[in-house]
Design a protein around this motif. Structure first.
Motif, short mmCIF file in Angstrom:
data_model
loop_
_atom_site.label_atom_id
_atom_site.label_comp_id
_atom_site.label_asym_id
_atom_site.label_seq_id
_atom_site.Cartn_x
_atom_site.Cartn_y
_atom_site.Cartn_z
N UNK A 1 0.78 -1.19 0.09
CA UNK A 1 -0.16 0.06 -0.01
C UNK A 1 0.86 1.36 0.03
N UNK A 2 1.96 1.19 0.85
CA UNK A 2 2.81 2.66 0.98
C UNK A 2 3.42 2.85 -0.27
N UNK A 3 4.01 1.76 -0.83
CA UNK A 3 4.90 1.93 -2.19
C UNK A 3 4.05 2.32 -3.24
N UNK A 4 2.87 1.74 -3.41
CA UNK A 4 1.74 1.97 -4.42
C UNK A 4 1.21 3.35 -4.26
N UNK A 5 1.09 3.71 -3.15
CA UNK A 5 0.62 5.21 -2.98
C UNK A 5 1.81 5.93 -3.60
N UNK A 6 2.96 5.71 -3.25
CA UNK A 6 4.15 6.65 -3.59
C UNK A 6 4.81 6.63 -4.81
N UNK A 7 4.19 5.53 -5.66
CA UNK A 7 5.06 5.35 -6.90
C UNK A 7 4.51 6.36 -7.88
#
Length: 188
Positions: free
Chosen positions: A144-150
């Protein structure tokens, strides 16, 4: 009488609160108490182009705070649809070893950024807004964190040589952490 969906409820709430910092609890309440209020809010931002800011965008916002800074744009010509089948999702997750392709976390791990258990999503390598497709070759597993930041800023996958170079440059504690992670991942 037709039932109003949670996304429409969030849309109305945000429009009534342009320029005001909104807490996640307010958004959840506005959605009718739905657990997926965060996903619907991200859809408004990422798919519909609404200028909804979070702590990732402005330092004065805390985690769990949102700000619709200005009125959203008129409806865009590109319409997004959920076109990823369960079969494709399973194929991509299996291919990626049920591991986030950016940070290496797996479902059930505790995300150090949020303190919550990791959930995996499928992220587009080339974003749909830039012409990316819902095909396995354009999808990867992301937490979730990386998906939001990507958000369209991801680069090429690092090579093995580059990774080894970075590990060799790291301190002993970081090298040990990589070793422990690899041992845990591969059961050696």
């Amino acid at each position: 009488m037709a039932k109003v969906g949670s996304k429409a409820l969030i849309r109305e709430f945000l429009l009534a609160n342009i320029g005001r910092v909104i807490e996640s609890s307010e958004l959840q309440a506005a959605s009718g108490g739905k657990a997926e209020f965060g996903r619907r809010t991200r859809e408004l931002r990422d798919q519909d182009g609404w200028p909804i800011l979070t702590h990732n965008d402005r330092a004065d916002l805390k985690p769990g705070q949102y700000l619709l800074e200005s009125p959203p744009p008129e409806k865009r010509g590109i319409e997004f649809q959920r076109g990823i089948s369960a079969k494709t999702r399973a194929e991509v997750l299996d291919r990626n070893g049920f591991t986030c392709q950016m940070c290496g976390l797996t479902p059930g791990d505790i995300d150090p950024a949020t303190g919550r258990k990791v959930r995996l999503h499928l992220g587009h390598i080339k974003d749909k807004s830039l012409g990316g497709k819902d095909e396995p070759s354009n999808l990867r597993a992301l937490c979730s964190t990386c998906n939001q930041g990507a958000k369209n800023i991801t680069g090429e996958k690092p090579t093995g040589l580059w990774l080894l170079t970075q590990i060799r440059r790291a301190g002993i504690d970081e090298q040990r952490a990589v070793f422990d992670w690899l041992r845990k991942k591969f059961g050696a």
